[in-house]
Scaffold this motif. Structure first.
Motif, PDB file in Angstrom:
ATOM      1  N   ARG A 290       7.000 -10.349  37.759  1.00 17.75           N
ATOM      2  CA  ARG A 290       5.407  -9.950  38.043  1.00 17.75           C
ATOM      3  C   ARG A 290       5.007  -9.693  36.717  1.00 17.75           C
ATOM      4  O   ARG A 290       3.586 -10.509  36.846  1.00 17.75           O
ATOM      5  N   GLY A 291       5.360  -9.262  35.863  1.00 17.61           N
ATOM      6  CA  GLY A 291       4.504  -9.231  34.449  1.00 17.61           C
ATOM      7  C   GLY A 291       4.246 -10.353  33.982  1.00 17.61           C
ATOM      8  O   GLY A 291       3.195 -10.666  33.344  1.00 17.61           O
TER       9      GLY A 291
ATOM     10  N   ASP B 142       1.385 -11.940  36.409  1.00 21.13           N
ATOM     11  CA  ASP B 142       0.158 -11.281  36.293  1.00 21.13           C
ATOM     12  C   ASP B 142      -0.410 -11.373  34.714  1.00 21.13           C
ATOM     13  O   ASP B 142      -1.477 -10.912  34.586  1.00 21.13           O
ATOM     14  N   GLY B 143       0.404 -11.608  33.928  1.00 16.33           N
ATOM     15  CA  GLY B 143      -0.222 -11.657  32.534  1.00 16.33           C
ATOM     16  C   GLY B 143       0.048 -10.219  31.885  1.00 16.33           C
ATOM     17  O   GLY B 143      -0.801  -9.876  31.020  1.00 16.33           O
ATOM     18  N   SER B 144       0.708  -9.447  32.167  1.00 15.74           N
ATOM     19  CA  SER B 144       0.657  -8.058  31.927  1.00 15.74           C
ATOM     20  C   SER B 144       1.636  -7.883  30.712  1.00 15.74           C
ATOM     21  O   SER B 144       1.887  -6.786  30.299  1.00 15.74           O
TER      22      SER B 144
ATOM     23  N   GLU C 104       1.614  -8.773  27.660  1.00 11.78           N
ATOM     24  CA  GLU C 104       1.176  -8.131  26.579  1.00 11.78           C
ATOM     25  C   GLU C 104       1.119  -6.669  26.620  1.00 11.78           C
ATOM     26  O   GLU C 104       1.320  -5.849  25.409  1.00 11.78           O
ATOM     27  N   LEU C 105       0.412  -6.177  27.422  1.00  9.87           N
ATOM     28  CA  LEU C 105       0.092  -4.703  27.823  1.00  9.87           C
ATOM     29  C   LEU C 105       1.513  -4.021  27.687  1.00  9.87           C
ATOM     30  O   LEU C 105       1.574  -3.075  26.934  1.00  9.87           O
ATOM     31  N   PHE C 106       2.303  -4.448  28.501  1.00 11.84           N
ATOM     32  CA  PHE C 106       3.531  -3.579  28.459  1.00 11.84           C
ATOM     33  C   PHE C 106       4.175  -3.857  27.304  1.00 11.84           C
ATOM     34  O   PHE C 106       5.022  -2.681  26.926  1.00 11.84           O
ATOM     35  N   GLY C 107       3.856  -4.750  26.401  1.00 16.73           N
ATOM     36  CA  GLY C 107       4.806  -4.762  25.195  1.00 16.73           C
ATOM     37  C   GLY C 107       4.131  -3.931  24.191  1.00 16.73           C
ATOM     38  O   GLY C 107       4.786  -3.517  23.294  1.00 16.73           O
ATOM     39  N   SER C 108       3.154  -3.246  24.499  1.00 17.58           N
ATOM     40  CA  SER C 108       2.324  -2.202  23.540  1.00 17.58           C
ATOM     41  C   SER C 108       2.890  -0.837  24.056  1.00 17.58           C
ATOM     42  O   SER C 108       2.443   0.145  23.314  1.00 17.58           O
ATOM     43  N   LEU C 109       3.858  -0.840  25.005  1.00 16.66           N
ATOM     44  CA  LEU C 109       4.214   0.604  25.354  1.00 16.66           C
ATOM     45  C   LEU C 109       5.530   0.919  25.023  1.00 16.66           C
ATOM     46  O   LEU C 109       6.366   0.108  24.484  1.00 16.66           O
TER      47      LEU C 109
END
Lengths: 286, 545
Positions: free
Chosen positions: B92-93, B96-98, B100-105
């Motif tokens: 999913r990540g 959906d291209g998420s 990068e966002l998840f990589g900052s968490l």
């Protein structure tokens, strides 16, 4: 107090292309705007600030920690909010579920407190009414607000916002400014944008990047003042103007080396920016 | 956006947990979130529906001691659907291209992978619910025989768990949506191909290995039989753990991950050895005893002795009615002969689909000889009903009631009730007693007239009735003539009491092998043409004594 962002001689290359070339940057609580044309290296810099990209060289400290160290990176991420230029959304999640999912990844494991926090940030971006809707059913502007909401989770000390107002209508942009200005009382916000109006309206400081390097780092007023004496109105485009366009009242706004006895006007941030980035900005302005 | 925002609002904080590595709590919370989405995944819902349909079809029999393996395999559609669903969830990540966002968490990517693995529990629970639903329906039917082997049943949900792990594993190492379906196809080919062969030395590696095979010990050819089913369950569990740990290991081989991988590999290895190791002499003896002298229970009801393996005791009550209905139309001296109705244990020599099990050939010679049909199916003069009741969709026999009562009728008139393994069904074509036997069966069995007519229609060319797969399941001692069956069916159209009176009054004559069926037809007023046509000898089968 620890400096939130401290970059020294930061470099990053993709193959032979130098995306960021020796950038120095310091940011304190408040809003720092990052302006620059496409390809200036803004997004690369923002990704490094968000700890998702490591620099090739230079020294970097965020919130007092070294993002190159695993413990430091973890400490930074626990106090970081990030809106990527193209945030990916789980399209089959509702807005609430997506923000809740991010909240879990932000280590908010107490369900009740986490849900309260999710409701709070969705309220901040005015998405409470549609929080149960699937993201694929939301408009582009609403999705941008979902992205902002997740970044606000836990009231981070450092907010890295890469073009967060893209796709927002004028009213939403005004409300966005309201939220960000409120957050920035305590937090350090680094805002990358193409909207000079946002910079004028929000930022205490502005950094202009061009071709991977910082061309200006100072106050918003200072950026505008850089163009003082170089912006004038005339009936026609002047040959010495680097940029010129016909305004609503029929006069041409010329930017460049003003001729003698020109009808000089007060410069704006946009004028200063356009003068600074030179030919690279002409295409954008057009 | 909310116009009433204040800096105080924005400054409210949800404190992150105090512990430095709150991974377990994060994984738990993520698992809850992932589980909800997996449960609503269309693929999973389709998988549940297909599994229910498959179980209804594959496990139509009611012998729970044998259906357990088929039912566990019925969860295969759910397993494959789970693989697709978990694969897509884990991608999913990326899709959906998420990323990068998840990589900052702050949470490590491994937490998401772990949660996606653990979220497979909802699919496993769905599988368990399907199995429990099947069991409840079987038990409520009142026809269920025995209890399923729990360990064998558990293989079904384990298939689902394994598929969930495989879906995440594929997503981590080969992150493309097409890989999930390809893994389904590849796994199916491997499991259904080389590993499914009953004689393959690697069949223990198959998830759906028939670990309850009756084969008792390593064969002479050196092929190891599957061992106790609990070892196989452990083996599958270890394999699933390996897949899960390898998925997490995509994010890095930490010390903890390496230890987990070593532990999972050790578990799978030990279980593999456990299920392929040579059995002890005691265990071999115990299993041989089960094969050569299976425990049976017997019960006398109304002067009839009923015997069957313990699980089948419930059949006695089901058989009793039709048996009584045959005997009540016979003279008292016949009933006094002492009928024995004894179920033959077919576990060794035939499969539920009425084909010989290939494992029979792999048994040690001594055991093979002991369970050879010639030894276990002698010409003992007893009635031998098969195990199904009242129907069996898989076998050629469609009416087990008739299968029983025809044998009882044959026994009553002095014909061999069941075929002995060493001999073929004998012929009594044109003999009145064979018509009497068929009539007794038809009038005694609910739906018996229709059942006999169906058998006649399905018999194909030739002059004798084809009762089906009697070579593997020798229920029929007599090769009845079609003409005799036709006469029996004609008699069954007459009032039962009228025919019964004729039969009773002329019993001695009618059961005499020399009395032709035409005599019976004439007494009942049935035209001679119908009663004698096709009654001539037409096969090489021996005459019945």
């Amino acid at each position: 107090m620890t400096t939130a962002v401290s970059l020294s001689d930061i470099e990053k290359s993709y193959g032979r292309t130098r995306a960021v070339a020796g950038v120095d940057l310091v940011a304190e609580p408040g809003i720092t705007g990052l302006l620059g044309p496409n390809g200036a290296g803004k997004t690369t810099l923002m990704r490094m600030l968000a700890t998702v990209l490591a620099p090739d060289g230079g020294r970097m400290r965020l919130l007092g920690h070294d993002p190159g160290e695993p413990d430091g990176r973890l400490a930074i991420r626990r106090r970081l909010g990030y809106v990527p230029q193209e945030p990916g959304y789980h399209r089959n999640f509702t807005a609430f579920e997506f923000v809740d999912y991010v909240a879990i990844l932000k280590e908010m494991t107490d369900r009740r407190a986490r849900h309260d926090e999710v409701r709070r940030v969705l309220g901040l971006v005015d998405l409470t009414d549609v929080s149960g809707k699937k993201i694929k059913a939301l408009s582009g502007g609403m999705r941008r607000r979902v992205a902002l909401a997740q970044a606000l989770l836990g009231s981070p000390d450092l907010l890295v916002l890469d073009e967060p107002t893209a796709g927002l209508d004028p009213e939403q942009r005004l409300r966005f400014r309201e939220v960000i200005s409120a957050v920035a009382t305590d937090a350090t916000v680094v805002l990358s944008t193409h909207q000079t109006e946002d910079v004028s309206a929000l930022c205490q400081r502005v950094v202009v990047m061009h071709e991977g390097a910082v061309r200006y780092d100072g106050s918003v007023r200072g950026l505008a003042e850089g163009a003082r004496g170089r912006v004038w109105l005339a009936a026609d485009r002047h040959p010495s103007a680097r940029l010129s366009w016909r305004t609503g009242d029929g006069l041409h706004r010329n930017i460049g080396d003003a001729p003698p006895r020109a009808d000089l006007v007060d410069p704006t941030v946009e004028d200063g920016y356009l003068l600074l980035v030179g030919s690279g900005a002409r295409e954008e302005a057009a | 956006m909310n116009a009433a925002v204040t800096s105080a609002d924005a400054a409210e904080r949800v404190a992150p947990p105090n512990d430095r590595h709150p991974m377990a709590r994060i994984v738990r919370a993520l698992t809850r979130s992932e589980s909800g989405h997996l449960l609503r995944h269309p693929s999973l819902l389709i998988g549940v529906a297909l599994s229910v349909l498959l179980i209804r079809t594959a496990a139509s029999g009611n012998i729970l001691t044998e259906a357990d393996g088929d039912v566990a395999l019925g969860l295969v559609p759910l397993a494959w659907a789970t693989l697709i669903a978990t694969n897509l969830s884990a991608l999913r990540g990326r899709r959906d291209g998420s990323a990068e966002l998840f990589g900052s968490l702050p949470s490590a990517p491994a937490t998401r992978t772990a949660a996606q693995l653990l979220a497979g529990w909802v699919a496993v629970v769905a599988g368990v619910i399907v199995l429990i639903g099947w069991l409840v329906l079987e038990w409520r039917s009142g026809l269920a025989i025995g209890s399923p082997n729990v360990a064998q049943l558990v293989i079904g949900p384990l298939l689902v768990a394994g598929a969930a792990a495989l879906g995440v594993l594929a997503a981590r190492w080969l992150p493309h949506p097409i890989v999930g379906p390809l893994v389904v196809v590849a796994t199916t080919v491997v499991q259904a191909g080389p590993l499914s062969s009953g004689t393959s030395p690697l069949r223990w590696m198959a998830f759906a290995a028939d670990a309850t095979s009756p084969a008792s010990a390593p064969g002479d050819d050196g092929i190891a039989f599957p061992g106790p089913v609990d070892w196989h369950v452990l083996y599958i569990g270890g394999t699933i753990l390996i897949a899960g740990v390898l998925a997490v290991a995509r994010h890095g081989f930490s010390r903890r991950v390496s230890l987990a991988l070593a532990g999972a590999a050790a578990l799978a290895g030990v279980a593999a050895v456990g299920q392929t190791r040579p059995l002890s002499d005691d265990e071999i003896s115990r299993r041989d005893a089960l094969l050569t002298n299976p425990p049976a229970v017997c019960e006398v009801r109304s002067a009839v002795r009923y015997c069957a393996p313990g699980d089948f005791r419930a059949r006695f009550g089901q058989w009793e009615g039709p048996v009584k209905a045959v005997l009540r139309r016979t003279p008292a001296e016949v009933r006094d002969r002492g009928l024995v109705v004894s179920m033959r244990d077919l576990n060794v020599t035939s499969s539920p689909d009425c084909t010989p099990t290939p494992l029979l050939a792999l048994l040690p010679p001594r055991v093979r000889a002991a369970v050879d049909p010639a030894a276990v199916w002698p010409a003992d003069g007893a009635v031998h009903p098969d195990r199904e009741w009242p129907w069996d969709e898989e076998c050629t026999f469609t009416d087990h009631g008739v299968a029983l009562t025809v044998q009882v009728g044959a026994w009553a008139v002095g014909l061999p009730p069941a075929q002995a393994a060493a001999s073929s069904p004998c012929q009594a074509s044109g003999q009145a007693r064979s018509v009497v036997a068929l009539w007794l069966a038809g009038q005694a069995t609910p739906g018996g007239v229709r059942g006999l007519a169906d058998i006649g229609r399905a018999s194909g060319p030739g002059t004798t009735v084809d009762f089906g797969d009697s070579a593997n399941q020798p229920s029929w001692g007599v090769a009845y003539a079609k003409a005799d069956l036709a006469l029996a069916l004609a008699l069954l159209e007459r009032p039962v009491d009228d025919v019964a009176r004729i039969v009773t009054e002329s019993w001695e004559q009618l059961v005499n092998p020399s009395t032709p069926s035409a005599i019976l037809g004439a007494r009942a007023g049935i035209p001679a043409a119908a009663s004698v046509a096709g009654s001539a000898e037409s096969t090489n089968a021996p005459r019945c004594p």
